[in-house]
Design an enzyme around this catalytic site. Structure first.
Site, PDB file in Angstrom:
ATOM      1  N   LYS A   2       0.861  -1.187   0.000  1.00 32.74           N
ATOM      2  CA  LYS A   2       0.000   0.000   0.000  1.00 32.74           C
ATOM      3  C   LYS A   2       0.893   1.232   0.000  1.00 32.74           C
ATOM      4  O   LYS A   2       1.755   1.398   0.879  1.00 32.74           O
ATOM      5  CB  LYS A   2      -0.864  -0.045   1.262  1.00 32.74           C
ATOM      6  CG  LYS A   2      -2.240   0.502   1.077  1.00 32.74           C
ATOM      7  CD  LYS A   2      -3.077   0.150   2.289  1.00 32.74           C
ATOM      8  CE  LYS A   2      -4.383   0.874   2.287  1.00 32.74           C
ATOM      9  NZ  LYS A   2      -5.057   0.740   3.577  1.00 32.74           N
TER      10      LYS A   2
HETATM   11  C1  E4P Z   1      -8.323   0.991   3.899  1.00 34.15           C
HETATM   12  O1  E4P Z   1      -7.618   0.644   3.008  1.00 34.15           O
HETATM   13  C2  E4P Z   1      -8.312   2.366   4.442  1.00 34.15           C
HETATM   14  O2  E4P Z   1      -7.106   2.652   5.036  1.00 34.15           O
HETATM   15  C3  E4P Z   1      -9.469   2.520   5.401  1.00 34.15           C
HETATM   16  O3  E4P Z   1     -10.637   2.023   4.773  1.00 34.15           O
HETATM   17  C4  E4P Z   1      -9.656   3.939   5.897  1.00 34.15           C
HETATM   18  O4  E4P Z   1     -10.855   3.997   6.623  1.00 34.15           O
HETATM   19  P1  E4P Z   1     -11.211   5.204   7.622  1.00 34.15           P
HETATM   20  O5  E4P Z   1     -11.457   6.427   6.827  1.00 34.15           O
HETATM   21  O6  E4P Z   1     -12.441   4.736   8.340  1.00 34.15           O
HETATM   22  O7  E4P Z   1     -10.018   5.349   8.536  1.00 34.15           O
END
Ligand code: E4P
Length: 214
Positions: free
Chosen positions: A83
């Site tokens: 990521k």
């Molecule tokens: C996943 O890949 C993301 O980091 C996550 O869905 C972010 O979610 P949030 O906005 O609830 O922190």
């Protein structure tokens, strides 16, 4: 449509995986911090539960550091997806990892143009953050639709991974918008099963069955 679970909690992952609806896992530095163990151990533990893509996020902000971290993370398991943040350095790293045959997930996508740049750099997934756009008064779901149209226009193979999902309507809308994947917190995955009429209906069936025995 695939479902990933968005958590670093191993018990949540085990439980949701047992329901047969989880195809992969996403983590981020906040979720790793919440899990309270180091990222490499966490990702290894997850890989022992789930046979599917597992996103692990780099912390470096320069492309050289990102790549060093990425190569280390990729050694943990064949299912690891790196990521990367949507920055210029993130795009340089994405381009290189794509050439190396390592899967990537470009995160913190808030515009269709950002998704387009990630796709041009060979990203495996782009993660538009739906909930965080809704939080600032925009319509996160509209972004999914825009990215879908652009990717279809040019037959990009990059998958749309709807992220920052806050409730079950986000999941339904992502499916209607033809998002390839939604990464969903445990609590929301659980909500997907429920409907009041299902509960009432089952109670009635069971009560009628009991009556029939008398
Ligand atoms: C996943 O890949 C993301 O980091 C996550 O869905 C972010 O979610 P949030 O906005 O609830 O922190």
């Amino acid at each position: 449509m695939e479902f990933f679970i968005d958590t670093g909690d191993l018990e949540e992952i085990k439980t949701a995986y047992s329901w047969g609806i989880v195809d992969g896992v996403t983590t981020n530095p906040s979720l790793v911090a919440k899990a309270g163990i180091d990222q490499k151990t966490l990702i290894k533990n997850i890989s022992e539960i789930v046979d599917g893509p597992i996103s692990a996020e780099v912390i470096s902000t320069d492309s050289k550091g990102m790549l060093e971290e990425a190569y280390e993370l990729a050694k943990i398991h064949k299912n690891v997806v790196i990521k990367l943040p949507m920055t210029k350095d993130g795009m340089i790293a994405c381009n290189q990892l794509s050439k190396d045959g390592i899967k990537t997930n470009v995160t913190l996508i808030f515009s269709a143009n950002q998704a387009l740049l990630a796709a041009k750099n060979g990203a495996t997934y782009v993660s538009p953050f739906i909930g965080r756009l809704d939080d600032i008064g925009q319509t996160g779901m509209q972004l999914i639709g825009e990215i879908r149209e652009i990717f279809d226009n040019f037959a990009f193979e990059t998958k749309i991974l709807a992220a920052s999902i806050r409730h079950s309507d986000h999941v339904k809308a992502s499916a209607i918008m033809a998002s390839d994947v939604a990464t969903v917190p445990f609590k929301v995955l659980e909500q997907l099963f429920h409907h009041p009429l299902t509960k009432i209906g089952l109670e009635k069936f069971l009560a009628d069955h009991e009556k029939s025995l008398k």
